[in-house]
Enzyme design. Structure first.
Site, PDB file in Angstrom:
ATOM      1  N   CYS A 125       0.844  -1.202   0.000  1.00  0.00           N
ATOM      2  CA  CYS A 125       0.000   0.000   0.000  1.00  0.00           C
ATOM      3  C   CYS A 125       0.878   1.250   0.000  1.00  0.00           C
ATOM      4  CB  CYS A 125      -0.927  -0.016   1.208  1.00  0.00           C
ATOM      5  SG  CYS A 125      -2.112   1.367   1.221  1.00  0.00           S
ATOM      6  N   CYS A 126       1.878   1.279   0.881  1.00  0.00           N
ATOM      7  CA  CYS A 126       2.803   2.421   0.934  1.00  0.00           C
ATOM      8  C   CYS A 126       3.598   2.545  -0.361  1.00  0.00           C
ATOM      9  CB  CYS A 126       3.768   2.260   2.108  1.00  0.00           C
ATOM     10  SG  CYS A 126       3.041   2.577   3.733  1.00  0.00           S
ATOM     11  N   CYS A 206      -1.397   8.253   7.463  1.00  0.00           N
ATOM     12  CA  CYS A 206      -2.697   7.926   6.885  1.00  0.00           C
ATOM     13  C   CYS A 206      -3.655   7.473   7.992  1.00  0.00           C
ATOM     14  CB  CYS A 206      -2.544   6.827   5.842  1.00  0.00           C
ATOM     15  SG  CYS A 206      -1.628   7.346   4.380  1.00  0.00           S
ATOM     16  N   CYS A 209      -3.941   3.721   9.313  1.00  0.00           N
ATOM     17  CA  CYS A 209      -2.747   3.115   9.907  1.00  0.00           C
ATOM     18  C   CYS A 209      -2.172   3.942  11.053  1.00  0.00           C
ATOM     19  CB  CYS A 209      -1.674   2.912   8.837  1.00  0.00           C
ATOM     20  SG  CYS A 209      -2.202   1.835   7.481  1.00  0.00           S
ATOM     21  N   CYS A 232       7.110   4.462   6.305  1.00  0.00           N
ATOM     22  CA  CYS A 232       6.003   4.390   5.356  1.00  0.00           C
ATOM     23  C   CYS A 232       6.397   3.992   3.944  1.00  0.00           C
ATOM     24  CB  CYS A 232       5.290   5.736   5.311  1.00  0.00           C
ATOM     25  SG  CYS A 232       6.337   7.046   4.698  1.00  0.00           S
TER      26      CYS A 232
END
Length: 246
Positions: A125-126, A206, A209, A232
């Site tokens: 995702c990062c 974010c 998280c 991240c």
């Protein structure tokens, strides 16, 4: 013969060490003046999350040169409070060169069609939402300014004033600042606080998280709290994402 890439990276590490030696002991504002005006003129930018302590560097940079690029990664996962705070700081500080970077729509469709990739694979995702967009945003720069500090977490305790990452040099002008130093700067310059700071968020990323920090935890304990992930995907060490010590 040493490969060209390796030689280039060794030379860059040597330059980072030389810059650290030359600038060590200077006040943060002076370090910034040197790197913006002399060391990397026109080739340096500030990467900012507009988080809990971001106003310090944003204020310093704005006073030196409001046209220094300020790169903001809009992951589409930020707290609404962060986006409102970003807009307020841009207006209050007179920042003139905000570069908002977005993840590629086709990458999101391929890797995260339902928006829940952070649950299944936070690193990926990062990578999609931060690492890849960041690499493109930094292409025209040789150096970028970060707000990282040694006291934020154990994984940052051995940082240097100047570091290297891939083909870039990073400078950490607030490297030895404490929470008291940050608070004093906010007070001295009447800077507005991030709305979530009062709710126990000393480090803000974010929304999915990030949680509030509990008493006794370090400032970044609320980031990816249920995993060993601590960075991240913007900051790496030896080409790898930094992990929480076991």
């Amino acid at each position: 013969m040493v490969p060209l890439e390796t030689t280039a990276r060794l030379e860059m590490r040597k330059r980072a060490q030389e810059l650290t030696t030359r600038h060590e002991g200077l006040r943060a504002e002076q370090v910034l003046k040197e790197v913006i005006r002399r060391d990397f003129p026109g080739r340096i930018g500030l990467v900012s999350s507009f988080g809990a302590e971001a106003a310090v560097l944003l204020h310093m940079v704005a006073r030196i040169d409001p046209y220094v690029p300020v790169i903001f990664l809009n992951t589409w996962k930020h707290f609404p409070e962060t986006l409102d705070y970003r807009d307020r700081l841009i207006a209050d500080l007179g920042l003139c060169n905000i570069q908002t970077v977005l993840p590629r729509p086709d990458s999101l469709r391929a890797e995260d069609p339902d928006g829940t990739l952070y649950v299944r694979n936070a690193d990926l995702c990062c990578h999609v939402r931060k690492t890849l967009p960041m690499i493109k945003a930094l292409r025209g720069l040789d150096c970028w300014i970060t707000g990282r500090k040694r006291g934020q977490a154990v994984t940052r305790s051995d940082m240097e004033l100047f570091e290297t990452q891939d083909r870039w040099i990073k400078v950490n002008p607030l490297i030895d600042w404490t929470l008291d130093d940050v608070a004093a700067y906010f007070a001295a310059h009447s800077l507005p606080e991030h709305p979530l700071k009062a709710q126990g968020y000393p480090s803000i990323g974010c929304a999915p998280c990030t949680r509030a920090v509990r008493p006794g935890e370090d400032a970044r304990s609320g980031r990816w709290a249920d995993s060993d992930k601590t960075e991240c995907g913007i900051h790496f060490e030896n080409g790898k994402i930094v992990r929480r010590p076991v």
